[in-house]
Design an enzyme around this catalytic site. Structure first.
Site, PDB file in Angstrom:
ATOM      1  N   LEU A 152      -0.490   7.355   3.543  1.00 38.60           N
ATOM      2  CA  LEU A 152       0.681   7.078   4.591  1.00 38.60           C
ATOM      3  C   LEU A 152       1.784   6.102   3.959  1.00 38.60           C
ATOM      4  O   LEU A 152       2.844   6.673   4.321  1.00 38.60           O
ATOM      5  CB  LEU A 152      -0.024   6.275   5.876  1.00 38.60           C
ATOM      6  CG  LEU A 152       0.928   5.783   6.862  1.00 38.60           C
ATOM      7  CD1 LEU A 152       1.614   6.863   7.666  1.00 38.60           C
ATOM      8  CD2 LEU A 152       0.131   4.885   7.848  1.00 38.60           C
ATOM      9  N   ASP A 161       2.290  -1.732  -4.359  1.00 32.13           N
ATOM     10  CA  ASP A 161       1.054  -1.296  -4.230  1.00 32.13           C
ATOM     11  C   ASP A 161       0.279  -2.084  -5.531  1.00 32.13           C
ATOM     12  O   ASP A 161       0.804  -2.460  -6.519  1.00 32.13           O
ATOM     13  CB  ASP A 161       0.935   0.130  -4.586  1.00 32.13           C
ATOM     14  CG  ASP A 161      -0.108   0.641  -4.106  1.00 32.13           C
ATOM     15  OD1 ASP A 161      -0.186   1.349  -3.063  1.00 32.13           O
ATOM     16  OD2 ASP A 161      -1.189   0.801  -4.695  1.00 32.13           O
ATOM     17  N   GLY A 181       0.817  -1.125  -0.068  1.00 34.70           N
ATOM     18  CA  GLY A 181       0.020   0.069   0.113  1.00 34.70           C
ATOM     19  C   GLY A 181       1.126   1.299   0.122  1.00 34.70           C
ATOM     20  O   GLY A 181       0.438   2.228   0.597  1.00 34.70           O
ATOM     21  N   ASP A 202      -1.069  -7.056  -5.669  1.00 39.27           N
ATOM     22  CA  ASP A 202      -2.736  -6.966  -5.197  1.00 39.27           C
ATOM     23  C   ASP A 202      -2.384  -8.025  -3.940  1.00 39.27           C
ATOM     24  O   ASP A 202      -2.547  -9.071  -3.976  1.00 39.27           O
ATOM     25  CB  ASP A 202      -3.695  -7.529  -6.168  1.00 39.27           C
ATOM     26  CG  ASP A 202      -4.945  -7.504  -5.625  1.00 39.27           C
ATOM     27  OD1 ASP A 202      -5.131  -7.388  -4.444  1.00 39.27           O
ATOM     28  OD2 ASP A 202      -6.248  -7.885  -6.352  1.00 39.27           O
ATOM     29  N   ARG A 254      -1.440  -0.340  -7.681  1.00 39.02           N
ATOM     30  CA  ARG A 254      -0.996   0.182  -9.208  1.00 39.02           C
ATOM     31  C   ARG A 254       0.191   1.000  -8.918  1.00 39.02           C
ATOM     32  O   ARG A 254       0.623   1.387  -7.628  1.00 39.02           O
ATOM     33  CB  ARG A 254      -2.125   1.208  -9.563  1.00 39.02           C
ATOM     34  CG  ARG A 254      -2.717   2.194  -8.406  1.00 39.02           C
ATOM     35  CD  ARG A 254      -3.919   2.797  -8.937  1.00 39.02           C
ATOM     36  NE  ARG A 254      -5.240   2.209  -8.461  1.00 39.02           N
ATOM     37  CZ  ARG A 254      -5.764   2.117  -7.150  1.00 39.02           C
ATOM     38  NH1 ARG A 254      -5.452   2.679  -6.367  1.00 39.02           N
ATOM     39  NH2 ARG A 254      -7.017   1.184  -7.230  1.00 39.02           N
ATOM     40  N   LYS A 280     -11.795  -2.949  11.321  1.00 44.25           N
ATOM     41  CA  LYS A 280     -10.231  -2.894  11.989  1.00 44.25           C
ATOM     42  C   LYS A 280     -10.627  -3.576  13.332  1.00 44.25           C
ATOM     43  O   LYS A 280      -9.588  -3.761  13.839  1.00 44.25           O
ATOM     44  CB  LYS A 280     -10.581  -1.215  12.050  1.00 44.25           C
ATOM     45  CG  LYS A 280      -9.928  -0.491  10.616  1.00 44.25           C
ATOM     46  CD  LYS A 280      -8.472  -0.913  10.586  1.00 44.25           C
ATOM     47  CE  LYS A 280      -7.919  -0.534   9.238  1.00 44.25           C
ATOM     48  NZ  LYS A 280      -6.644  -0.734   8.743  1.00 44.25           N
ATOM     49  N   TYR A 308     -15.707  -0.416   7.707  1.00 48.45           N
ATOM     50  CA  TYR A 308     -14.375  -0.002   8.009  1.00 48.45           C
ATOM     51  C   TYR A 308     -13.950  -0.314   9.349  1.00 48.45           C
ATOM     52  O   TYR A 308     -13.033  -1.004   9.738  1.00 48.45           O
ATOM     53  CB  TYR A 308     -14.086   1.189   7.530  1.00 48.45           C
ATOM     54  CG  TYR A 308     -12.561   1.826   7.994  1.00 48.45           C
ATOM     55  CD1 TYR A 308     -11.517   1.232   7.292  1.00 48.45           C
ATOM     56  CD2 TYR A 308     -12.601   2.932   8.777  1.00 48.45           C
ATOM     57  CE1 TYR A 308     -10.241   1.989   7.574  1.00 48.45           C
ATOM     58  CE2 TYR A 308     -10.970   3.489   9.072  1.00 48.45           C
ATOM     59  CZ  TYR A 308     -10.381   3.006   8.285  1.00 48.45           C
ATOM     60  OH  TYR A 308      -8.911   3.510   8.398  1.00 48.45           O
TER      61      TYR A 308
HETATM   62  C1  AKB Z   1     -11.053   7.801   7.720  1.00 46.44           C
HETATM   63  O1  AKB Z   1     -11.446   8.896   7.909  1.00 46.44           O
HETATM   64  O2  AKB Z   1     -11.675   6.777   7.345  1.00 46.44           O
HETATM   65  C2  AKB Z   1      -9.434   7.421   8.142  1.00 46.44           C
HETATM   66  C3  AKB Z   1      -9.523   6.928   9.509  1.00 46.44           C
HETATM   67  C4  AKB Z   1      -9.876   7.805  10.496  1.00 46.44           C
HETATM   68  O3  AKB Z   1      -9.121   5.805   9.657  1.00 46.44           O
HETATM   69  N1  AKB Z   1      -8.884   8.552   8.071  1.00 46.44           N
END
Ligand code: AKB
Length: 324
Positions: A18, A39, A13, A58, A41, A152, A148
């Site tokens: 980052l 990465d 990545g 990938d 791409r 996580k 997300y």
């Molecule tokens: C997002 O906004 O999705 C990220 C995060 C806070 O993990 N920057």
């Protein structure tokens, strides 16, 4: 079959917000040829591709990942490839697949092929609407309500599991919103805090997708790089948290960052048009208690809002002058 690790570091990545900066920093510290950027791409900036080895990868392609690991025998992998909060809400199945399967592939390759250390970023998104918003503790109610955030939180638990079951030295930080001038974020809820600086230096008005009083934890990129490398270098016996560390630096609202920018651009205009990202922001902490990071491996941020603003504006202006 296990390989003997070399001094090589693999960044997966490496073309992301980052990844780009971390790759540059690692290449400066350890030599460009020792840091393999990978990465899905080719990176937009040629420096990442030309200043050291680059591999198209990938992370969902397990065989290709193993091929790259066998070839370079990295001692460390920084696995940064993920779909961020706003994008993952729009592509929930793919967000889950990339964020989870990608992590499993890296953790398994590390165990099977003898990689010593893995770094994997978590996020303030692991917290949810039931979490105390002010000074959110390390251990508290989580209940994230975004794809997300769920990925996580699950990822954190898996990292801890690989540490306990396989002895894999996995380390992780719960990043706040990251702000830098060298690269743009993509698909996050905290992206406004980068976009707003770009609009200010180019003399444009900014329409903010969050309400003016929405406080979120944020961090300037040099602090994020410092925290990441300090954590990775800390002696293993100082790392008592193997899920992911709370990490704080500053907390501000769109109105506050606007005021900070207006110290330099008094006529800068901002309007507010909240969209679906407002709901995500409202479910996240406003500020973070990072006592564990401060006590266990001496975490200490260098930048507050005004210091970051001064540095962002100087550097963005310089970039504009160079590119004109
Ligand atoms: C997002 O906004 O999705 C990220 C995060 C806070 O993990 N920057």
């Amino acid at each position: 079959m296990q390989t003997t690790p070399s001094d090589t570091i693999l960044v997966i990545g490496a073309g992301g917000q980052l990844g780009l900066e971390l790759t540059h920093e690692l290449r400066q510290r350890y030599g460009a040829s020792n840091v393999v950027a990978a990465d899905v791409r080719p990176p937009k900036d040629e420096a990442t591709q030309e200043s050291g080895p680059f591999e198209l990868l990938d992370v969902l392609d397990k065989n290709r990942l193993e091929e790259v690991v066998r070839r370079y025998k990295p001692k460390q992998i920084y696995h940064l490839a993920a779909l961020l909060s706003a994008t993952a809400e729009k592509n929930p199945k793919f967000g889950w697949q990339l964020n989870m399967d990608g992590l499993f592939h890296v953790l398994d390759a590390a165990v099977d092929l003898g990689v010593q250390q893995v770094y994997w970023p978590s996020s303030i998104a692991v917290f949810g609407p039931d979490t105390p918003r002010a000074n959110t503790p390390q251990l508290t109610v989580m209940n994230p309500n975004t794809v997300y955030g769920i990925s996580k939180l699950a990822g954190e638990q898996w990292c801890e599991w690989y540490f306990r079951k396989h002895g894999l030295d996995v380390r992780s930080l719960r990043y706040p919103g990251l702000i830098g001038y060298k690269s743009l974020p993509g698909g996050g809820t905290t992206d406004y805090a980068v976009d707003i600086y770009h609009k200010a230096v180019t003399g444009q008005r900014y329409e903010c997708f969050l309400q003016e009083n929405t406080y979120l934890p944020m961090m300037y990129m040099p602090d994020a790089l410092k925290a990441t490398l300090d954590l990775m270098h800390a002696p293993a016996d100082q790392i008592n948290i193997r899920s992911s560390y709370n990490l704080g630096a500053m907390s501000f609202s769109p109105a506050e960052v606007t005021a900070s920018i207006r110290r330099h651009y008094p006529d800068f205009q901002v309007s507010y048009q909240p969209d679906s990202r407002q709901q995500i922001a409202d479910s996240w902490p406003a500020s973070i208690d990072d006592t564990a990071a401060r006590q266990q491996w001496s975490w200490q941020p260098d930048y507050d809002l005004d210091r970051m603003t001064d540095d962002m504006l100087v550097n963005l202006k310089q970039q504009l002058t160079v590119s004109v």
